[in-house]
Design a protein around this motif. Sequence first.
Motif, short mmCIF file in Angstrom:
data_model
loop_
_atom_site.label_atom_id
_atom_site.label_comp_id
_atom_site.label_asym_id
_atom_site.label_seq_id
_atom_site.Cartn_x
_atom_site.Cartn_y
_atom_site.Cartn_z
N PRO A 73 0.85 -1.39 -0.02
CA PRO A 73 -0.04 -0.15 0.04
C PRO A 73 0.82 1.27 -0.06
N PHE A 74 0.28 2.36 -0.55
CA PHE A 74 0.89 3.68 -0.45
C PHE A 74 0.61 3.99 0.63
N LEU A 75 1.39 5.10 1.33
CA LEU A 75 1.20 5.80 2.42
C LEU A 75 0.00 6.67 2.31
N LEU A 76 0.12 7.46 1.32
CA LEU A 76 -1.12 8.35 0.88
C LEU A 76 -1.68 8.21 -0.38
N SER A 77 -2.86 8.89 -0.80
CA SER A 77 -3.49 8.55 -2.00
C SER A 77 -2.42 8.88 -3.15
N THR A 78 -2.56 8.44 -4.38
CA THR A 78 -1.82 8.63 -5.57
C THR A 78 -2.32 9.64 -6.51
N ILE B 192 6.52 10.15 0.92
CA ILE B 192 7.91 9.61 0.94
C ILE B 192 8.94 10.72 1.37
N LEU B 193 8.99 11.86 0.85
CA LEU B 193 9.63 12.89 1.18
C LEU B 193 9.59 13.20 2.46
N GLY B 194 8.34 13.32 3.02
CA GLY B 194 8.09 13.65 4.36
C GLY B 194 8.66 12.66 5.33
#
Lengths: 317, 283
Positions: free
Chosen positions: B115-120, B137-139
């Motif tokens: 899963p992605f951490l937040l929406s794409t 990712i950056l965060g």
Amino acid sequence: MWGNLAWVLWLAIAALAPFLAGQYLLYNIGIVATTAAIVSGLTFLSGVAGLISIAQSAFVAIGSYGAVLLQMHLGIPLLIGIPVAAAIAGVVGWLLGFLCLRLDGHYLALVTLAFMGIVHYTIINLDITGGAVGLAVPSVTLFGVTLDSPMAIYVMAVTASAITLWSIDRLIHSRYGRMLRALRQSDIAAVSLGADRRSLRTMALATSAVAGGFAGGFQALQLTYLDPQQFTIVTAVFYIAIMVVGGMRSVHGAIIGAAIFVFVPGFLSGLEHYMAFILFFFVTVMIVVMPDGLVSIFSAGGRLSGWMASRHGRKNA
Amino acid sequence: MLSGAIAGSVYALIAVGLVLIHNGTGVVNFGFGDQLMAGVYILVFAQQFLGLSLPPAILVAVIVSGLIGLAIQYLVMTPLRNRPVLIPIVATIAIGAALREGIRAFMGPNPWPVPFLLSTSPYRIAGISIVPSDLAILGTAIVVMLCLYAFFEFTKYGQAILAACANPTGALIVGIPAGATTTSIWVLSSMLAAIAGIVIAPLTSLTPDIGLIAIKGFAAAVLGGFASLPGAVVGGILLGIIEALSGYYVSSAMKDIVSYAVLVAVIILLPSGLFNRATARKV
């Protein structure tokens, strides 16, 4: 003493195998021989010179692709092409060492890791190497006779491996080998006695590359096909594992390690799904409990001294 | 450029993990990529088989990964501590291969969805499209990096670890326990491996071979001189940008090979990295 006895044993097995072993076993004994010869190059580099290379598989690739391409495009017979390709591997190894061995040893591990990746990608992306599909290895012809029977391939491969293993064994016990050992144990002392660290280490890498290229060329004859997936970081790690399991102080370790890695998967065929895991788990355990490898069981004081060293700590092993 | 910097921030995380272990123990951890891989698989396992939702699954993955580091330190590195450094390095190679093949045997060779951490789906703010998952990712990378910085700068434990890295004997004399610092380095670095894996895995596909991404961490670490944590961070971001540019201007096949090339080129041409002055080796 043990060394001579071991040589007699290996030669006896190699000589009797064609008469006693079936075709499948004969093929595997041949693979053990060439694998051991490839690994013996690493034995020289790691066990004697104390350096790590994750590129032995790249030198095997240079030896085998080199020989096949020389035959296909320049018409050079394989039996001449393999030594030529091995020499090319040696030159490449020398260059790699020349460029990065002025630094501390573990940079070599990093550079060889990257070099292995580059060689793999190069093979896949070039047309001349057959790309991801690979190349068929042509058969050897000598004086008009085609030598493609299993027996002929066995004889060629085992002879070439024996030459490689014996040469490495001699090198380990030569002045050159002793200087490398001295350098590994205390480089400052060895340098102060006149050893040229950079050139000795560079030559050690070149030597291991030649062994890998030469034995690799003959292994290509056995496998009859060059698949780029044989030449990856993973296979390079397998060669290191073989060296560690057998023992990295002598070529006999390389032979024992190769035999284990070739035959054990056959014995445990019901577990083949878990085979690689079992092998590497075994390798990790071996490093901790028996860092001098299985071969240390056979050398009289080996077990004791290995045990003592692990109890009391030996900085310069 | 931006996508390069995002990938680069993950390479920076990997490089920091590698440099930590190298500084603290002298060992180059060739199993780091496989620890990273194992971390992501633990996340997937916790989600799919234990039925956890994403946040606790991440927590489980990071903690278990730290325990793996602890096990490596106690079962392998401690018994080998008096051996020449060649042996522990070979041990990390073997541990990595065992982890990789173990996961391949038990979880299969096929890719798993991560899963992605937040929406794409991108937002458009002031004409720039912003993808939340990229920001995540950056965060994450920035937050982790800041936490590490705070840990090393402002806490006693962090200072002790830095001291032990800089001068093991001196640290021992002033009463910093050597065993405890190397143990915490292995745990910390293994947790970093899991975090790096969890943020990068959704962008690629999760197979047992995802650990090869550690090459990029090595290249980043070497760019930064393999001895300094800030150097590793800058090296990572730089590598991400170099990679993105070469993928854009040369060819996308080049993208794979560029980190290998950077690794070789830097070691040959600038062995002490971009930022360090050359230091002579002490006797």
